[in-house]
Each structure stands twice: as C-alpha cells, then as structure tokens.
Write an enzyme that holds these catalytic residues in place. Structure first.
Site, PDB file in Angstrom:
ATOM      1  CG  ASP A 168      66.883  46.235  31.533  1.00  0.00           C
ATOM      2  OD1 ASP A 168      65.918  46.214  30.744  1.00  0.00           O
ATOM      3  OD2 ASP A 168      68.054  46.474  31.166  1.00  0.00           O
ATOM      4  CB  SER A 169      66.941  42.563  28.958  1.00  0.00           C
ATOM      5  OG  SER A 169      67.228  43.876  28.533  1.00  0.00           O
TER       6      SER A 169
ATOM      7  CD  GLU B 113      74.678  46.707  26.554  1.00  0.00           C
ATOM      8  OE1 GLU B 113      75.688  46.281  27.116  1.00  0.00           O
ATOM      9  OE2 GLU B 113      73.532  46.650  27.070  1.00  0.00           O
TER      10      GLU B 113
ATOM     11  CB  CYS C 130      63.038  45.742  30.443  1.00  0.00           C
ATOM     12  SG  CYS C 130      63.326  45.013  28.820  1.00  0.00           S
TER      13      CYS C 130
ATOM     14  CG  HIS D 233      70.289  50.269  26.040  1.00  0.00           C
ATOM     15  ND1 HIS D 233      69.453  49.401  26.692  1.00  0.00           N
ATOM     16  CD2 HIS D 233      71.530  49.708  26.090  1.00  0.00           C
ATOM     17  CE1 HIS D 233      70.143  48.365  27.103  1.00  0.00           C
ATOM     18  NE2 HIS D 233      71.403  48.517  26.756  1.00  0.00           N
TER      19      HIS D 233
ATOM     20  CB  CYS E  80      64.676  51.278  23.927  1.00  0.00           C
ATOM     21  SG  CYS E  80      66.047  50.143  24.245  1.00  0.00           S
TER      22      CYS E  80
HETATM   23  N1  DGL Z   1      65.966  46.805  27.965  1.00  0.00           N
HETATM   24  C1  DGL Z   1      65.512  46.667  26.603  1.00  0.00           C
HETATM   25  C2  DGL Z   1      64.320  47.582  26.369  1.00  0.00           C
HETATM   26  O1  DGL Z   1      64.103  48.565  27.049  1.00  0.00           O
HETATM   27  C3  DGL Z   1      66.601  46.948  25.611  1.00  0.00           C
HETATM   28  C4  DGL Z   1      67.665  45.876  25.547  1.00  0.00           C
HETATM   29  C5  DGL Z   1      67.118  44.531  25.112  1.00  0.00           C
HETATM   30  O2  DGL Z   1      66.757  44.363  23.937  1.00  0.00           O
HETATM   31  O3  DGL Z   1      67.039  43.646  25.957  1.00  0.00           O
HETATM   32  O4  DGL Z   1      63.549  47.329  25.477  1.00  0.00           O
END
Ligand code: DGL
Length: 270
Positions: free
Chosen positions: A13-14, A155, A76, A189, A187
């Site tokens: 993931d990011s 976050e 992600c 989060h 997303c």
């Molecule tokens: N993990 C990203 C997503 O699911 C969210 C956080 C980001 O923008 O990197 O799109």
C-alpha cells in the site's frame, strides 16, 4: 492443482491504509505468512499522476517478488485503479487488487442499481470502479465522489466526533441526494470512518468495505490455485516501510489492533 504453498502473501500500500486489508487477511487466513510493504516515504498516492503511481507500484512489486511471495495483493485503491492490469501482465503469480472485489460486492448489495463510490482523487479520476461495475452490469448507475480529507483525518486518528462528522457531511452531501442504496468505501482508510459515514448516509445505504471482500477473494484463489500454507507453527508477519518505522508502528498497531514485531526500513526505488 497445487495442494500446498508455504511462501508468504505479499501486500503493498502507499502507507498504513492497506493494513485494513492485512487485518482482514489475518482474520480470514490466520495460518498464512505475510510480508507487508508500506511506501510511507511517498504516501499519499491519491494526489499523484497515473505515471507516478504506476512507477511506484512496479517498484513495490519488484521488492515483494524478490522476497519469494506466492500471491500479490495491491491493497491500495489508487494503485489498484492505475496499475493492476500492467502488474498482472508483468509477474507470474496471481495479483489481486481491491477494486474488483469491491465492485462485485456492490453489485450483489444493490437493489435499485444506484451505487456510490468514494475514494481519492486519483481513484475517482481513473473511473476504475465505474468501468469494473459497468463491465459486469451495464444498467448500474454510478455516482463517484473524491473525499481527499478523509485520509489525513484517519491518519490523525480522528475517526469519530465533531470534525469527522462535519467533513463527512460536507463531502457526502454531494452524493446523498442521488438515491443510492450502496456506497463503496473505495479507499483503504475509509473503513475506519464507517460509523461516521454510515451515520451521515443513513440506514438505507449499505457500505461496501473492499478490505473484507478482498480477503475473501484471496482465500478463494489460494484454495483454488496457489495452495494454502500447511506448515505447523506460527506464520511469519514481516513489515517493511520506506520511511519512519516508528510512526508506522504507532499508527499501524492502532489499525491492526495488535503488535508489529518485525519491521525494517528499506529503499524500493532503484
Ligand atoms: N491507500 C490509498 C488508497 O486506497 C489512500 C492513501 C493515499 O492516497 O495514498 O487509495
């Protein structure tokens, strides 16, 4: 059909958001070893161009594949939207993104075929959910909305209370009057904001958590193709980040509701 494969599942993931998917993998597949890579040095992906997200995704994939994983999870939504097809073509192991499982679940859930999608700007711009849902059912009506502030809210741990509610009300007013009966949390989060989103959308709108659906899909694929881990003894759970392991541990342990025991900072770009 392979009967057993004791190699780990690779997840990237990011940053920390993909831990919502990892947590579901732990729940649904408790015997599997996992390697998680959070690209914390380059988060967020959601505001970047497709070219950049593509390059990051390939670099993350290369790192995980070098660790001998048996299956790759792109945990992600932004990276899945942009790079899933290209990554799938480039490796010989199964690759699962979070878009398809979420799209399939949304179609199963909807009665009136009116589906909302919320995600990062890059995910919404890519129309990945819309295309995937439309490919499965042309008659579905899709309403997409970027909610960029949800990521920093999560976050910060502000998943309940006044600020979260006001932000959710402001964003979701853009989708509330469309008559949707299903809303995809597109997303990583957003599942942490489920309570607030649900409160704002009301009881008639079902929320789809891609993390839950993705874990189910991984289980099906391991059963069918690659083989599950059959070794006795505890699975290994490794974590790699590209920056700030201390912050990852702090926020990540809250996400996972468990201790992160092995973590290493690495560089993926080469
Ligand atoms: N993990 C990203 C997503 O699911 C969210 C956080 C980001 O923008 O990197 O799109």
């Amino acid at each position: 059909m392979a009967s057993e494969n004791n190699s780990p599942i690779g997840v990237f993931d990011s940053g920390i958001g993909g831990l919502t998917v990892l947590k579901e993998i732990f729940r649904v597949l408790p015997a599997e070893s996992t390697i998680y890579l959070g690209d914390t040095a380059r988060v967020p992906y959601g505001i970047r161009s497709s070219e950049t997200v593509m390059r990051y995704s390939f670099e993350n994939t290369r790192f995980l594949v070098s660790k001998g994983i048996k299956l790759l999870v792109i945990a992600c939504n932004t990276a899945s939207s942009v790079s899933l097809a290209a990554i799938r073509k480039s490796v010989s192991i199964p690759v699962i993104g979070v878009i398809e499982p979420g799209a399939e679940a949304a179609l199963k859930s909807t009665g009136n075929k009116k589906i909302g999608i919320i995600g990062t700007e890059a995910t919404v711009r890519s129309s990945a959910y819309k295309k995937t849902i439309k490919a499965l059912d042309k008659s579905a009506e899709i309403f997409s909305l970027p909610c960029p502030l949800f990521v920093p809210l999560v976050e910060e741990g502000w998943t309940e209370g006044e600020v979260a509610r006001v932000v959710a009300e402001k964003y979701l007013s853009g989708i509330k009057d469309k008559g949707i009966d299903t809303l995809v949390l597109g997303c990583t989060h957003y599942p942490l904001l489920k309570n607030v989103i649900s409160m704002v959308m009301g009881p008639d709108v079902r929320l789809i958590d891609s993390a839950v659906e993705t874990a189910k899909k991984i289980k099906d694929i391991l059963k069918k193709d690659s083989g599950e881990r059959k070794l006795k003894g505890k699975p290994s759970r490794e974590f790699y980040v590209t920056d700030s392991p201390e912050r990852f541990i702090k926020v990540g342990e809250r996400f996972l509701e468990q201790k992160i025991k092995y973590i290493e900072k690495i560089a993926v770009s080469c």
